[in-house]
Design an enzyme around this catalytic site. Structure first.
Site, short mmCIF file in Angstrom:
data_model
loop_
_atom_site.label_atom_id
_atom_site.label_comp_id
_atom_site.label_asym_id
_atom_site.label_seq_id
_atom_site.Cartn_x
_atom_site.Cartn_y
_atom_site.Cartn_z
CE LYS A 114 -2.09 -1.23 3.80
NZ LYS A 114 -1.42 -2.54 3.95
CB THR A 115 3.66 2.31 2.17
OG1 THR A 115 2.83 2.15 3.33
CG2 THR A 115 4.52 3.54 2.36
CG ASP B 244 0.61 4.91 4.23
OD1 ASP B 244 -0.21 3.97 4.05
OD2 ASP B 244 1.84 4.72 4.34
CD GLU B 245 -0.18 2.73 8.45
OE1 GLU B 245 -1.17 2.06 8.82
OE2 GLU B 245 0.96 2.24 8.35
CD GLN C 133 -1.45 -3.46 9.03
OE1 GLN C 133 -0.43 -3.06 9.54
NE2 GLN C 133 -1.58 -3.62 7.72
NE ARG D 34 4.08 -4.34 10.94
CZ ARG D 34 3.53 -3.91 9.82
NH1 ARG D 34 4.14 -3.02 9.08
NH2 ARG D 34 2.36 -4.36 9.42
#
Ligand code: ATP
Ligand code: MG
Length: 671
Positions: free
Chosen positions: A49-50, A240-241, A271, A625
């Protein structure tokens, strides 16, 4: 009829062409090259996504959009910088004119230009939480509200309530009813205080952290000319996020985008981990309701993690009921190594294990930058910080202050240092200023009186502290505290010999510090735990001097050992809370204290299902992660100097998983 006319920048013939097709999968490519309008990318962890947002920025620049027309909102300012560096490398454009950063930093930028429109003056100051608390205390004191007889929220809690009200855009009465029912009947007083606090901030030309968002929203709402100006400037907005935005941030975005602007948001509902701070996952889940014409892209491939790690992550999040089901497929081949489940004898065995594994991985060629240790709460990192320091392993810590730089730890150490080194003026000053009624001037006088005593010059401690200290003149108010201090120091050196470090800490804590701490700090409980940890750790030293030198090395403050800036750039293992790790990735991830009551946090377990599901999402964030290696560690016994040994069970997030997803490691002491 107005005519539309677009300005283009000339193409840059020297820039190498980006191979969009090769570097993006189909869904990513479609999102990156999507026509103007609104776009949502909703996809699981590590699916790019990023990466997609970064390429979208590059693509926009590649297609003649000017940097200053782009607004990129990220979870940290560092994330924005890194994304822009990457963009800069891809398109060789000057990204410095692009607006990138967190909501607060962008809000601040808007206010620096326009705060006068809201009645503030130029150069307003920004208060941190401590300043905010002080100001609120003044406001409460001058409000005429009687806060004595009833249970009235302290300044800090008021700040928290106002902050949540700002961020959720909920009316105060509703917020109190749902989140603070025990204060609900105080609604009139609290409302009044909120108004007074606002006035006071305006009067003192100060903004708190939340103002950096509420005020820009007000600015845009109340000043149509500014709204139009910024809507026009920010032709492309990217976020983002998005799953962790709150109502207020969402409103900020909606205002700036306008009804038909160009907006791209990316996020993962699995998330969302900040609801306790007012984040609202429905912002992403209901995106299409606000923007019915939005294009939606889903990515089902994970590029980050090996399949072994991903299977564990998928299995874990599947236990949450409230979620959009996704089953991420791994793009990477198998590694042939399952995530490790590592029970250890104790907290210190856990620290030794992690440190030793880190060294082994480094030996195998893995960079320290590619390793991270994640935990639920900052204080879980304490033993590890000490272990890494004593083994000379470089680390950077992003979850908070280094353990030994915290005021309460340094306070306790000051007593010990002075008892052992009676010429230590700094420690003496620090110690006596803790006594109520002793300020800078009387501390100086006391120090001079002390210097005249024999003990101050003697190599070995002669006589008792109390014999020397009790006769000294102290302000009347300080008498009781002073005497207590003298007797406490007596306990530290008995017959010329220092007590052991844990004995010393206990004497200081029980004799003086506990009372001081409870009166002084809001989070005294947390600090009590820290001091207990300190005492646990100190029990491995018999010589207090050795213990103290270790402390100084750890904090790097007293020895003037603070790493030079260029040294900080060098490779280092990252220590961070799971919350702060969002969006990041490392080759090897160690999760520590994955024990029930620690992770999930005990409070979340007692609470609702929603609380537990949020903890599970946090666990999902933690495990996703890891690129290659994942270690889930927990101590079987938690040794507490005060309460003795407490048996720990593995986190329910581990026991609910099929056992064959992990490999259990039996770690034995080699001594
Ligand atoms: P998170 O949910 O944790 O924020 P994300 O969805 O933002 O993750 P990224 O951080 O963008 O994921 O990407 C994860 C990793 O996968 C990065 O190392 C990235 O470079 C890599 N990656 C993403 N897309 C691709 C692709 N199409 N080909 C190869 N690697 C990719
Ligand atoms: Mg990301």
């Amino acid at each position: 009829m107005p005519r539309d006319y677009t300005l283009h920048t000339p193409p840059r013939p020297t820039a190498p062409r980006i191979e969009y097709r090769a570097e993006l999968n189909e869904q990513q490519h479609a999102a990156v090259t999507a026509p103007p309008g609104q776009t949502l990318v909703i996809a699981g962890a590590g699916s790019g996504k990023t990466h997609t947002l970064t390429y979208r920025v590059a693509w926009l620049l590649d297609n003649g959009v000017l940097p200053e027309q782009i607004l990129l909102l990220t979870f940290t300012n560092k994330a924005a910088r890194e994304m822009l560096e990457r963009v800069g490398a891809l398109v060789q454009a000057d990204t410095s004119r692009l607006w990138g950063g967190t909501f607060h930093s962008i809000g601040n930028k808007l206010l620096r230009w326009n705060a006068e429109r809201l009645g503030y003056r130029k150069g307003f100051s920004i208060m941190d939480r401590e300043d905010q608390k002080d100001l609120l205390e003044t406001v409460v004191a001058n409000s005429g509200i009687d806060t004595k007889g009833i249970r009235f929220p302290k300044a800090e809690v008021l700040g928290e309530i106002f902050s949540l009200a700002d961020n959720t855009c909920e009316p105060l009465d509703e917020l109190l009813a749902t989140r603070y029912p025990y204060f609900a009947e105080l609604i009139d007083d609290i409302t009044k205080l909120r108004g007074l606090y606002q006035e006071k901030k305006l009067e003192t030309n100060c903004m708190d952290f939340d103002d950096l968002l509420t005020q820009p929203v007000r600015l845009l709402r109340e000043h149509p000319d500014l709204l139009e100006r910024y809507q026009r400037q920010f032709e492309f907005i990217l976020v983002d996020e998005y799953q962790d935005t709150n109502r207020l941030q969402c409103e900020f975005i909606e205002l700036l985008t306008g009804p038909d602007g160009n907006l791209m948001v990316v996020g993962d509902d699995a998330q969302s981990i900040y609801s306790w701070r007012g984040a609202d996952v429905t912002n992403i889940l209901n995106f299409h309701k606000h923007w019915p014409k939005a294009r939606v892209f889903k990515i089902e491939v994970n590029y980050r993690s090996v399949p072994e790690v991903l299977s564990l992550a998928n299995a874990s999040i599947a236990n949450n009921r409230a979620q959009i089901r996704k089953n991420l497929q791994a793009a990477r081949p198998e590694k042939g190594m399952l995530p490790a489940l590592v029970p250890l004898d104790s907290g210190s065995a856990q620290a030794s294990f992690v440190a030793q594994r880190i060294l082994e991985l480094a030996d195998e060629g893995m960079s320290y930058d590619e390793m991270a240790v994640l935990y639920r709460a900052h204080f879980h990192s304490m033993e590890l910080q000490m272990e890494l320091t004593s083994r000379g392993i470089p680390f950077q810590i992003t979850s908070g202050l280094r353990f030994f730089e915290q005021a309460h730890i340094k306070d306790v150490a000051a007593f010990m240092k002075f008892a052992l080194n009676r010429q230590d003026e700094v420690s003496f000053m620090r110690m006596v200023k803790l006594i109520p009624g002793v300020g800078g001037a009387s501390a100086n006088k006391l120090w001079n009186a002390w210097l005249k005593t024999e003990a101050a010059r003697a190599e070995v401690m002669v006589g008792k502290f109390s014999d020397l200290l009790l006769p000294m003149p102290v302000p009347k108010k300080a008498r009781e505290g002073w005497d207590q201090l003298a007797y406490t120091l007596d306990e530290l050196i008995v017959d010329g010999k220092p007590a052991t470090p844990p004995e010393m800490i206990r004497s200081i804590y029980e004799g003086v510090y506990q009372d001081y701490m409870r009166a002084k700090f809001k989070n005294a409980d947390q600090r009590e735990q820290d001091i207990e940890q300190l005492s646990n750790y100190s029990s491995r030293f018999t010589d207090p001097l050795e213990f103290l030198s270790q402390l100084s090395l750890l904090s790097g403050v007293d020895t003037g050992d603070k790493p030079a800036p260029e040294e900080q750039e060098k490779e280092a293992v990252t220590l961070t809370t799971a919350h702060q790790a969002k969006g990041l990735e490392w080759q090897a991830v160690f999760a520590i204290w994955v024990a029930d009551g620690m992770f999930p946090h005990a409070r979340a377990v007692e609470g609702s299902d929603q609380g537990l599901e949020e903890e599970r999402r946090l666990f999902y964030v933690t495990v996703t992660r890891a690129k290659d290696e994942l270690y889930l560690c927990y101590p079987v016994v938690n040794h507490q100097a005060r309460d003795g040994d407490i048996l720990m069970r593995p986190s329910r997030f581990i026991s609910e998983l099929p056992a064959d997803l992990m490999e259990k490691w039996n770690v034995r002491g080699g001594w």
